[in-house]
Motif scaffolding. Structure first.
Motif, PDB file in Angstrom:
ATOM      1  N   ASN A 122      -6.048 -20.811 -50.269  1.00  0.00           N
ATOM      2  CA  ASN A 122      -5.888 -20.963 -48.823  1.00  0.00           C
ATOM      3  C   ASN A 122      -6.821 -22.020 -48.250  1.00  0.00           C
ATOM      4  OD1 ASN A 122      -5.192 -17.896 -49.512  1.00  0.00           O
ATOM      5  ND2 ASN A 122      -3.968 -18.543 -47.771  1.00  0.00           N
ATOM      6  N   ILE A 123      -7.966 -22.211 -48.886  1.00  0.00           N
ATOM      7  CA  ILE A 123      -8.832 -23.321 -48.482  1.00  0.00           C
ATOM      8  C   ILE A 123      -8.118 -24.635 -48.747  1.00  0.00           C
ATOM      9  CG2 ILE A 123     -11.019 -24.502 -48.941  1.00  0.00           C
ATOM     10  CD1 ILE A 123     -12.235 -21.801 -49.634  1.00  0.00           C
ATOM     11  N   GLY A 124      -7.385 -24.690 -49.857  1.00  0.00           N
ATOM     12  CA  GLY A 124      -6.598 -25.883 -50.153  1.00  0.00           C
ATOM     13  C   GLY A 124      -5.540 -26.155 -49.097  1.00  0.00           C
ATOM     14  N   VAL A 125      -4.902 -25.104 -48.596  1.00  0.00           N
ATOM     15  CA  VAL A 125      -3.917 -25.260 -47.527  1.00  0.00           C
ATOM     16  C   VAL A 125      -4.580 -25.864 -46.279  1.00  0.00           C
ATOM     17  CG1 VAL A 125      -2.359 -24.053 -45.952  1.00  0.00           C
ATOM     18  CG2 VAL A 125      -2.453 -23.399 -48.370  1.00  0.00           C
ATOM     19  N   LEU A 126      -5.776 -25.387 -45.956  1.00  0.00           N
ATOM     20  CA  LEU A 126      -6.514 -25.925 -44.815  1.00  0.00           C
ATOM     21  C   LEU A 126      -6.792 -27.411 -45.006  1.00  0.00           C
ATOM     22  CD1 LEU A 126      -9.145 -23.080 -44.275  1.00  0.00           C
ATOM     23  CD2 LEU A 126      -7.148 -23.532 -42.864  1.00  0.00           C
ATOM     24  N   ALA A 127      -7.182 -27.789 -46.222  1.00  0.00           N
ATOM     25  CA  ALA A 127      -7.518 -29.184 -46.493  1.00  0.00           C
ATOM     26  C   ALA A 127      -6.309 -30.092 -46.334  1.00  0.00           C
ATOM     27  CB  ALA A 127      -8.098 -29.316 -47.905  1.00  0.00           C
ATOM     28  N   ILE A 128      -5.145 -29.629 -46.762  1.00  0.00           N
ATOM     29  CA  ILE A 128      -3.941 -30.456 -46.708  1.00  0.00           C
ATOM     30  C   ILE A 128      -3.364 -30.532 -45.300  1.00  0.00           C
ATOM     31  CG2 ILE A 128      -1.521 -30.542 -47.424  1.00  0.00           C
ATOM     32  CD1 ILE A 128      -2.381 -29.640 -50.158  1.00  0.00           C
ATOM     33  N   THR A 129      -3.269 -29.380 -44.638  1.00  0.00           N
ATOM     34  CA  THR A 129      -2.615 -29.339 -43.329  1.00  0.00           C
ATOM     35  C   THR A 129      -3.546 -29.711 -42.179  1.00  0.00           C
ATOM     36  OG1 THR A 129      -3.140 -26.989 -43.010  1.00  0.00           O
ATOM     37  CG2 THR A 129      -1.080 -27.526 -44.147  1.00  0.00           C
ATOM     38  N   ARG A 130      -4.845 -29.553 -42.383  1.00  0.00           N
ATOM     39  CA  ARG A 130      -5.843 -29.735 -41.320  1.00  0.00           C
ATOM     40  C   ARG A 130      -5.560 -28.818 -40.122  1.00  0.00           C
ATOM     41  NH1 ARG A 130      -6.295 -35.821 -39.870  1.00  0.00           N
ATOM     42  NH2 ARG A 130      -4.033 -35.670 -40.070  1.00  0.00           N
ATOM     43  N   VAL A 131      -4.980 -27.674 -40.430  1.00  0.00           N
ATOM     44  CA  VAL A 131      -4.756 -26.629 -39.430  1.00  0.00           C
ATOM     45  C   VAL A 131      -5.789 -25.550 -39.701  1.00  0.00           C
ATOM     46  CG1 VAL A 131      -3.165 -24.870 -38.578  1.00  0.00           C
ATOM     47  CG2 VAL A 131      -2.306 -27.139 -39.213  1.00  0.00           C
ATOM     48  N   TYR A 132      -6.821 -25.491 -38.840  1.00  0.00           N
ATOM     49  CA  TYR A 132      -7.962 -24.618 -39.088  1.00  0.00           C
ATOM     50  C   TYR A 132      -7.952 -23.356 -38.236  1.00  0.00           C
ATOM     51  CZ  TYR A 132      -9.580 -29.116 -40.939  1.00  0.00           C
ATOM     52  OH  TYR A 132      -9.671 -30.304 -41.611  1.00  0.00           O
ATOM     53  N   SER A 133      -6.868 -23.109 -37.537  1.00  0.00           N
ATOM     54  CA  SER A 133      -6.815 -22.002 -36.591  1.00  0.00           C
ATOM     55  C   SER A 133      -6.973 -20.640 -37.272  1.00  0.00           C
ATOM     56  CB  SER A 133      -5.486 -22.033 -35.834  1.00  0.00           C
ATOM     57  OG  SER A 133      -5.339 -20.878 -35.035  1.00  0.00           O
ATOM     58  N   VAL A 134      -7.908 -19.841 -36.761  1.00  0.00           N
ATOM     59  CA  VAL A 134      -8.065 -18.475 -37.272  1.00  0.00           C
ATOM     60  C   VAL A 134      -6.866 -17.621 -36.864  1.00  0.00           C
ATOM     61  CG1 VAL A 134     -10.582 -18.538 -37.335  1.00  0.00           C
ATOM     62  CG2 VAL A 134      -9.424 -17.821 -35.232  1.00  0.00           C
ATOM     63  N   PHE A 135      -6.135 -18.038 -35.845  1.00  0.00           N
ATOM     64  CA  PHE A 135      -4.952 -17.286 -35.436  1.00  0.00           C
ATOM     65  C   PHE A 135      -3.832 -17.459 -36.457  1.00  0.00           C
ATOM     66  CE2 PHE A 135      -7.305 -18.066 -31.516  1.00  0.00           C
ATOM     67  CZ  PHE A 135      -7.334 -16.793 -30.973  1.00  0.00           C
ATOM     68  N   VAL A 136      -3.767 -18.623 -37.088  1.00  0.00           N
ATOM     69  CA  VAL A 136      -2.803 -18.843 -38.162  1.00  0.00           C
ATOM     70  C   VAL A 136      -3.148 -17.952 -39.355  1.00  0.00           C
ATOM     71  CG1 VAL A 136      -1.964 -20.525 -39.849  1.00  0.00           C
ATOM     72  CG2 VAL A 136      -2.191 -21.172 -37.448  1.00  0.00           C
ATOM     73  N   ILE A 137      -4.438 -17.894 -39.697  1.00  0.00           N
ATOM     74  CA  ILE A 137      -4.886 -17.017 -40.791  1.00  0.00           C
ATOM     75  C   ILE A 137      -4.585 -15.559 -40.449  1.00  0.00           C
ATOM     76  CG2 ILE A 137      -6.876 -16.200 -42.095  1.00  0.00           C
ATOM     77  CD1 ILE A 137      -6.190 -19.019 -42.800  1.00  0.00           C
ATOM     78  N   GLY A 138      -4.885 -15.177 -39.212  1.00  0.00           N
ATOM     79  CA  GLY A 138      -4.596 -13.810 -38.777  1.00  0.00           C
ATOM     80  C   GLY A 138      -3.112 -13.502 -38.821  1.00  0.00           C
ATOM     81  N   GLY A 139      -2.281 -14.494 -38.482  1.00  0.00           N
ATOM     82  CA  GLY A 139      -0.830 -14.314 -38.561  1.00  0.00           C
ATOM     83  C   GLY A 139      -0.373 -14.036 -39.978  1.00  0.00           C
ATOM     84  N   ALA A 140      -0.962 -14.777 -40.946  1.00  0.00           N
ATOM     85  CA  ALA A 140      -0.638 -14.540 -42.355  1.00  0.00           C
ATOM     86  C   ALA A 140      -1.024 -13.127 -42.772  1.00  0.00           C
ATOM     87  CB  ALA A 140      -1.346 -15.568 -43.231  1.00  0.00           C
ATOM     88  N   ALA A 141      -2.155 -12.647 -42.261  1.00  0.00           N
ATOM     89  CA  ALA A 141      -2.602 -11.286 -42.579  1.00  0.00           C
ATOM     90  C   ALA A 141      -1.625 -10.245 -42.040  1.00  0.00           C
ATOM     91  CB  ALA A 141      -3.997 -11.056 -41.998  1.00  0.00           C
ATOM     92  N   VAL A 142      -1.144 -10.460 -40.823  1.00  0.00           N
ATOM     93  CA  VAL A 142      -0.188  -9.518 -40.229  1.00  0.00           C
ATOM     94  C   VAL A 142       1.119  -9.511 -41.014  1.00  0.00           C
ATOM     95  CG1 VAL A 142       1.208  -9.041 -38.184  1.00  0.00           C
ATOM     96  CG2 VAL A 142      -1.197  -9.680 -37.924  1.00  0.00           C
ATOM     97  N   ILE A 143       1.578 -10.696 -41.437  1.00  0.00           N
ATOM     98  CA  ILE A 143       2.814 -10.773 -42.227  1.00  0.00           C
ATOM     99  C   ILE A 143       2.645 -10.064 -43.560  1.00  0.00           C
ATOM    100  CG2 ILE A 143       4.437 -12.342 -43.354  1.00  0.00           C
ATOM    101  CD1 ILE A 143       3.770 -14.420 -41.215  1.00  0.00           C
ATOM    102  N   ALA A 144       1.469 -10.226 -44.192  1.00  0.00           N
ATOM    103  CA  ALA A 144       1.207  -9.551 -45.469  1.00  0.00           C
ATOM    104  C   ALA A 144       1.280  -8.040 -45.297  1.00  0.00           C
ATOM    105  CB  ALA A 144      -0.166  -9.965 -46.002  1.00  0.00           C
ATOM    106  N   ILE A 145       0.711  -7.532 -44.208  1.00  0.00           N
ATOM    107  CA  ILE A 145       0.777  -6.095 -43.927  1.00  0.00           C
ATOM    108  C   ILE A 145       2.230  -5.657 -43.759  1.00  0.00           C
ATOM    109  CG2 ILE A 145       0.174  -4.298 -42.267  1.00  0.00           C
ATOM    110  CD1 ILE A 145      -2.387  -5.937 -41.675  1.00  0.00           C
ATOM    111  N   PHE A 146       2.991  -6.473 -43.032  1.00  0.00           N
ATOM    112  CA  PHE A 146       4.409  -6.179 -42.802  1.00  0.00           C
ATOM    113  C   PHE A 146       5.170  -6.064 -44.120  1.00  0.00           C
ATOM    114  CE2 PHE A 146       8.738  -7.847 -42.354  1.00  0.00           C
ATOM    115  CZ  PHE A 146       9.280  -6.956 -41.425  1.00  0.00           C
ATOM    116  N   PHE A 147       4.987  -7.046 -45.008  1.00  0.00           N
ATOM    117  CA  PHE A 147       5.701  -7.036 -46.285  1.00  0.00           C
ATOM    118  C   PHE A 147       5.278  -5.858 -47.157  1.00  0.00           C
ATOM    119  CE2 PHE A 147       6.933 -11.507 -45.554  1.00  0.00           C
ATOM    120  CZ  PHE A 147       8.264 -11.426 -45.962  1.00  0.00           C
ATOM    121  N   GLY A 148       4.053  -5.390 -46.988  1.00  0.00           N
ATOM    122  CA  GLY A 148       3.604  -4.244 -47.755  1.00  0.00           C
ATOM    123  C   GLY A 148       4.396  -2.979 -47.446  1.00  0.00           C
TER     124      GLY A 148
END
Length: 460
Positions: free
Chosen positions: A317-343
């Motif tokens: 995920n650090i690699g994703v940050l480096a490539i996209t230059r999207v550093y928003s913690v809200f994006v990271i939090g969104g991924a966490a919510v989606i992971a919970i959903f898929f669980g």
């Protein structure tokens, strides 16, 4: 190093469609590795997804929304979880994970009081590097058994399964070498998908659970029944409800799992340094390494309360940050919510459960080798001089004790064995032998990154 120009700053909230797409990118980056750990250790993958999501949200909260890091299943704990589960069950592994999380908390407290230089003295590269090598090599037989033999019978060689494993390995290697950009961050996921497709052609994929889930959804007679068919409660293992921690506790669990926290804490520090350079902020100072390590520890404790593997910050995920230059913690939090959903989606659990062990074995051959190689890289990057007898002695003892499977029998029920014993002896030798300065190397594992410590959103 000047602050990196951001497409989306740390505190910025993207518009909804873009937010969702960016969060899915992080989900894909962590997905393959996160489900691989529970697959290898026998833990429910759905619980691993849920615990990684909640752990990441807790981490973001503890670090005051200043560090855009995603937390997923830790590979360093694969071996101790497997060992503890054999003797004390999954409940014992969860107690060990909880105790490892407490070590993170104690470390965060010590850093708050004394700073971080004491870690360098306790865990120099000449100790941590060989221990990481042992972690990778100690798991080698697990990968080979999964690749070569029929599932559940390690005595029956299967050419079909080994072929599937080798094809999976080949796809993963090709993805690692030739893919660039975002796809270059997904070699494990791509290898699993490619190996799964080949396994289907070889007739070794059991799709009965997928078929059953789909039939249940299609046969639902009402909206409520459809909802119940799609969403299912993961197989949580909750203390005091499903087991009594005091009745399961053993000192053997402590000696098997707690020492690995020292290694993962060192890896965590390395991740924070890389992340600081990528984003262009000194996260070791603000919000502070103590908060970051505490967040990691709390995430591991949360996982232990749910029945999931310990969590750690993910380089993918650090690699994703480096490539996209999207550093928003809200994006990271969104991924966490989606992971919970898929669980909680039964179909996702069924698909993960249908992956043949040969596919995971093929991926693991590369993965476990990479873990061992990363320990070697740590020694090289930090320019550890093995012409010094002290360094040679420490690394030699760690490697032979760890790979050889030596153990110390403390009582009839308590052993300190393998990698845990190697780590403990490595730390003791480093503290007792003269010439400690010779074990630090000439690298910069613990040097703070030279980045601007600004308080903007990360945008130029």
């Amino acid at each position: 190093m000047k602050s990196t120009e951001a497409e989306v700053g740390i505190r910025e909230i993207p518009k909804a469609p873009k937010w969702l797409a960016l969060s899915f990118q992080h989900l894909f980056a962590m997905f393959g590795a996160t489900i691989l750990v529970p697959f290898l250790t026998g833990l429910p993958p759905a619980v691993a997804l849920v615990s990684s999501g909640f752990g990441t949200l807790a981490y973001l909260l503890i670090t005051r929304g200043r560090i855009p890091a995603y937390l997923g299943s830790s590979f360093a704990f694969i071996y101790p979880i497997m060992q503890v589960s054999e003797t004390h069950g999954v409940a014992g592994a969860m107690i060990g994970s909880f105790l490892a999380g407490l070590v993170y908390g104690a470390t965060a407290l010590l850093i708050t009081i004394f700073g971080m230089k004491w870690i360098m003295k306790l865990l120099p590269p000449v100790v941590v590097g060989p221990v990481i090598i042992v972690i990778g090599l100690g798991l080698a037989s697990t990968a080979i058994d999964m690749a070569m033999y029929l599932p559940g019978d390690e005595q029956v060689y299967s050419a079909t399964h080994f072929t599937v494993a080798l094809v999976t390995l080949g796809i993963t290697i090709l993805a690692t070498i030739f893919l660039r950009g975002f796809l270059g961050l997904l070699p494990i996921l791509i290898g699993i998908l490619g190996g799964y497709g080949f396994a289907l052609s070889q007739g070794i994929v059991d799709t009965s659970e997928i078929t059953a889930e789909w039939s249940s959804i299609m046969s639902a007679s009402s909206l409520g029944a459809t909802f119940q068919a799609i969403f299912q409660m993961p197989e949580f293992l909750i203390p005091f409800r499903d087991f009594s921690p005091l009745s399961v506790f053993s000192w053997q669990i402590v000696f098997l799992m707690v020492p690995f926290a020292l290694v993962t804490i060192t890896e965590h520090i390395g991740d924070q340094m890389v992340l600081s350079k990528v984003v262009g902020r000194n996260f070791l100072k603000n919000p502070g390494l103590n908060r970051s390590i505490l967040g990691d520890g709390v995430a591991t404790v949360i996982a232990s309360f749910l029945g999931g593997p310990p969590n750690t910050t993910y380089g993918e995920n650090i690699g994703v940050l480096a490539i996209t230059r999207v550093y928003s913690v809200f994006v990271i939090g969104g991924a966490a919510v989606i992971a919970i959903f898929f669980g909680f989606v039964g179909m996702s659990t069924a698909v993960i459960g249908s992956i043949p062990s040969a596919v995971m074995g093929g991926v693991s051959i590369l993965l476990f080798g990479t873990i061992a190689s990363s320990g070697l890289r740590m020694l090289i990057d930090n320019q550890v001089d093995f012409g010094e007898k002290r360094n040679l002695i420490i690394s030699s003892v760690i490697l032979v004790i760890g790979v050889g499977g030596a153990f110390v029998q403390l009582t009839d029920d308590v052993q300190v064995q393998g990698m845990a014993l190697a780590a403990i002896l490595g730390v003791l030798l480093n503290l007792l032998l003269p010439g400690k300065e010779k074990s630090q190397g000439n690298g910069s594992m613990f040097e703070e990154p030279e980045v601007e410590d600004n308080q903007s959103n990360g945008a130029a």
